[in-house]
Design a protein around this motif. Sequence first.
Motif, PDB file in Angstrom:
ATOM      1  N   GLY A 311       0.782  -1.224   0.000  1.00 17.86           N
ATOM      2  CA  GLY A 311       0.000   0.000   0.000  1.00 17.86           C
ATOM      3  C   GLY A 311       0.813   1.271   0.000  1.00 17.86           C
ATOM      4  N   GLN A 312       2.136   1.169   0.148  1.00 15.77           N
ATOM      5  CA  GLN A 312       2.959   2.364   0.109  1.00 15.77           C
ATOM      6  C   GLN A 312       2.927   3.003  -1.282  1.00 15.77           C
ATOM      7  N   THR A 313       2.928   4.310  -1.313  1.00 13.57           N
ATOM      8  CA  THR A 313       2.915   5.033  -2.581  1.00 13.57           C
ATOM      9  C   THR A 313       4.320   5.082  -3.165  1.00 13.57           C
ATOM     10  N   ALA A 314       4.376   5.180  -4.476  1.00  9.64           N
ATOM     11  CA  ALA A 314       5.658   5.204  -5.175  1.00  9.64           C
ATOM     12  C   ALA A 314       5.476   5.933  -6.502  1.00  9.64           C
ATOM     13  N   LYS A 315       6.588   6.188  -7.137  1.00  7.11           N
ATOM     14  CA  LYS A 315       6.622   6.807  -8.462  1.00  7.11           C
ATOM     15  C   LYS A 315       7.504   5.958  -9.370  1.00  7.11           C
ATOM     16  N   VAL A 316       7.010   5.723 -10.573  1.00  2.88           N
ATOM     17  CA  VAL A 316       7.712   4.884 -11.535  1.00  2.88           C
ATOM     18  C   VAL A 316       8.231   5.772 -12.656  1.00  2.88           C
ATOM     19  N   ARG A 317       9.529   5.644 -12.924  1.00  2.00           N
ATOM     20  CA  ARG A 317      10.168   6.374 -14.016  1.00  2.00           C
ATOM     21  C   ARG A 317      10.797   5.366 -14.974  1.00  2.00           C
ATOM     22  N   LEU A 318      10.551   5.551 -16.249  1.00  5.00           N
ATOM     23  CA  LEU A 318      11.106   4.675 -17.269  1.00  5.00           C
ATOM     24  C   LEU A 318      12.457   5.208 -17.712  1.00  5.00           C
ATOM     25  N   ASP A 319      13.434   4.299 -17.802  1.00  9.21           N
ATOM     26  CA  ASP A 319      14.764   4.717 -18.233  1.00  9.21           C
ATOM     27  C   ASP A 319      14.766   5.178 -19.688  1.00  9.21           C
ATOM     28  N   ALA A 320      13.912   4.584 -20.508  1.00 16.27           N
ATOM     29  CA  ALA A 320      13.868   4.973 -21.917  1.00 16.27           C
ATOM     30  C   ALA A 320      13.154   6.307 -22.125  1.00 16.27           C
ATOM     31  N   TYR A 321      12.235   6.641 -21.231  1.00 17.25           N
ATOM     32  CA  TYR A 321      11.477   7.892 -21.336  1.00 17.25           C
ATOM     33  C   TYR A 321      11.540   8.598 -19.982  1.00 17.25           C
ATOM     34  N   PRO A 322      12.590   9.363 -19.725  1.00 24.23           N
ATOM     35  CA  PRO A 322      12.749   9.985 -18.400  1.00 24.23           C
ATOM     36  C   PRO A 322      11.648  10.979 -18.057  1.00 24.23           C
ATOM     37  N   ASP A 323      10.975  11.539 -19.077  1.00 19.92           N
ATOM     38  CA  ASP A 323       9.945  12.540 -18.800  1.00 19.92           C
ATOM     39  C   ASP A 323       8.656  11.932 -18.269  1.00 19.92           C
ATOM     40  N   LEU A 324       8.468  10.626 -18.455  1.00 22.62           N
ATOM     41  CA  LEU A 324       7.234   9.978 -18.011  1.00 22.62           C
ATOM     42  C   LEU A 324       7.369   9.547 -16.557  1.00 22.62           C
ATOM     43  N   VAL A 325       6.434   9.978 -15.735  1.00 22.83           N
ATOM     44  CA  VAL A 325       6.385   9.596 -14.326  1.00 22.83           C
ATOM     45  C   VAL A 325       4.975   9.105 -14.021  1.00 22.83           C
ATOM     46  N   PHE A 326       4.874   7.891 -13.488  1.00 23.20           N
ATOM     47  CA  PHE A 326       3.577   7.272 -13.221  1.00 23.20           C
ATOM     48  C   PHE A 326       3.413   7.078 -11.713  1.00 23.20           C
TER      49      PHE A 326
END
Length: 395
Positions: A311-326
């Motif tokens: 249940g902890q919150t997190a942020k996912v960043r793609l190495d191929a697309y650094p501008d995308l944060v999910f």
Amino acid sequence: MHSAPAAVTPDSESPPDQPGIQPEPPQVDGARPKRLRGWIGIAAAAALLIVILFVVTRSKTPAIGTSAQSVSTNPNQVLRLKGTTEAVQSRAILAPLLAGQQVPTLTIIHLTPAGTRVKHGDLLVEFDRQAQMRDFVDKQADYAKLVDQVAEEQAKENAARAKDETELKQAEDNLRKTELEIQKAEIVSRIDAEKNQENLDEAKATFEQLRETFDLKRKAAQAAIRILEIQRDRTQQTMMHAQANADLMQIRASLDGVVVLNTIWKQGTTGEVQEGDQVRPGVPFMQVVNPSTMQVRVLANQQDFPSLQVGQTAKVRLDAYPDLVFPAKLDQLAPIGEGGDFSNKVRSFVVIVSIAGNDPKLMPDLSAAVDVDVAKQSAGSSAQPNTEPAVRSGS
């Protein structure tokens, strides 16, 4: 008239120095040591006062400074984990395994491009099935031939059975006739009576022989027909296998999603398959994924794992697309760790992080960094003991 010499007092004049006699040391005044001890006491009191002020200041101010640092500036409150993206719902596409055939490779003649959206039942890939279709046609011809042979043998058996039944009926009638003739023994001559007896014995033997051979002929005929039927059924199974193999050469989508091509080893190098390439049976070269729900599979070491919770919150960043944060949250934590590559004592735990939202660029098998916010957990755990007494006092 002579004057008398003046008397010399000890205070006014010191006695003359005499050889061999040391002079007495002068006496030191007691005011100087007293002043030195006073300065030492003042310095000690000042040092003690400085220490007391430092301790008091340290005990009052660190709570605010530490809390601000843990929330804002302490990098340990954000835990970064590395992993790869994967789809929650996906289907792997494997090169077909043919039944009853040893085929080293299969040639692709039609391939759906990567990134294509497909629906359930759409054709994904087609392999060259000329050999399977040829086998199917050949086995189909053999099957039709065996079906005709079984029908022919059955017809022959029916004719032979009718003929044998006729002969057996005639032998039975002849036996009944001779039995009637033997009853005329009293009114015929002795020679005719003996002939009638011989005819009766011959009729009985003929009837018994025909009846026994009739059953043997039926069993032999049924065995011959059964052999042809087994050959027919075996050929039919081979034909059905050839047809099933031909159908396996066309693979269709089992769910709605996006086509993703896997990187495999082909022709001495690694890469994605293309039309005309040869693939070994059983190799997963493609998958259909549902991009609406994605997740990240990461490995957490045994030192960082205790600070993680579902249940902890997190942020996912793609190495191929650094501008995308999910935005994401921890969905699953493995209860059992896996041994490391260098030591079995160092354990790693699988952590599944579910991603909220989607994007056309968010595809499986992409390297991703997951930043887990562990500050809220530590702040909540530290604040809970302080709030409990307030709640109890309020109640």
